[in-house]
Enzyme design. Structure first.
Site, short mmCIF file in Angstrom:
data_model
loop_
_atom_site.label_atom_id
_atom_site.label_comp_id
_atom_site.label_asym_id
_atom_site.label_seq_id
_atom_site.Cartn_x
_atom_site.Cartn_y
_atom_site.Cartn_z
N CYS A 139 0.85 -1.20 0.00
CA CYS A 139 0.00 0.00 0.00
C CYS A 139 0.88 1.25 0.00
O CYS A 139 2.10 1.17 -0.02
CB CYS A 139 -0.87 0.07 1.24
SG CYS A 139 -1.88 -1.40 1.49
N1 GLN Z 1 -0.68 -7.14 3.15
C1 GLN Z 1 -1.56 -6.05 2.99
C2 GLN Z 1 -3.00 -6.50 2.82
O1 GLN Z 1 -3.27 -7.30 1.97
C3 GLN Z 1 -1.18 -5.31 1.73
C4 GLN Z 1 -1.61 -3.93 1.75
C5 GLN Z 1 -0.65 -3.15 2.55
O2 GLN Z 1 0.51 -2.92 2.19
N2 GLN Z 1 -1.13 -2.77 3.70
O3 GLN Z 1 -3.84 -6.09 3.56
#
Ligand code: GLN
Length: 227
Positions: free
Chosen positions: A2
């Protein structure tokens, strides 16, 4: 993966922080400039801000660029402290508004930029969703924000591939970590911005080194290495 952003300073409109900058979160939702993992952030978004000390949130599972209602109202919302994010869901994670940052415990607003193996996180009855970021937020809230650095280091010890960039605010403080992804800081005359990547070409943006804790309070920025 994100992209996220936080503000602490004079009262500023949500639109000015999130939608208006030439390379702000709105543009980062389809054309991030420094994202290492993922091409765009179309799996939802969230904006949280403090209103007389109370955290208020507006989250969605749809792309930020398509939300005409939010774009209409955002210029009329202002705050001295904000956390916002656009989301690119990791493989296997649910796409729902409750999986979009910022998460809250009623005091803090928290965003996670990264990826962590859910098997190393405790199951939680308070997590807002079942994605890694919601489970990690619940763990951080449980351990307390004063131990953020310790919690990040212990999760990283259990999952050496984890990327753990955290960004949190409580109305008077910002706290962030860099662990595997980018973060920049901009000191403005009217406040401080922490963001996954600069929202414009202001030469004042400074990159935070990896594996650091950043604390912002009373217009001061402090960075300390994490071990
Ligand atoms: N691992 C996070 C998710 O799928 C990816 C998004 C982020 O970087 N927060 O919620």
């Amino acid at each position: 993966m994100c992209r996220h952003l936080a503000w602490l300073g004079e009262s500023t409109s949500v639109a000015a922080l999130v939608l208006d900058p030439p390379s702000g979160l709105l543009v980062q939702s389809y054309a991030p400039r420094r994202q290492k993992h993922g091409l765009m952030n179309a799996d939802g978004w969230g904006v949280g801000f403090f209103d007389a000390g109370v955290p208020r949130r507006w989250r969605s599972a749809a792309p930020l660029w398509g939300d005409a209602s939010f774009a209409s109202v955002a210029p009329a919302l202002s705050s001295t402290c904000l956390v916002a994010a656009v989301r690119s869901a990791s493989v296997g994670m649910p796409i729902e508004a409750s999986a979009s940052a910022p998460f809250t415990d009623g005091t803090w607003l928290l965003s996670h930029n990264g990826l962590v193996d859910r098997a190393v996180l405790p199951t939680s009855r308070t997590a807002e969703s079942t994605n890694d970021s919601a489970l990690l937020a619940a763990l951080i809230f449980d351990r307390g924000m004063d131990d953020l650095g310790g919690t990040v280091a212990s999760v990283a010890a259990d999952d050496p591939n984890a990327r753990l960039n955290i960004l949190a605010a409580n109305g008077s403080r910002l706290v962030a970590t860099t662990w595997g992804d980018t973060l920049s800081v901009l000191r403005r005359d009217d406040g401080v911005v922490l963001a996954s990547e600069p929202y414009d070409d202001d030469p004042g943006w400074q990159e935070v080194p990896d594996r650091h804790l950043v604390e912002v309070a009373d217009a001061r920025v402090r960075m300390t290495p994490l071990t």
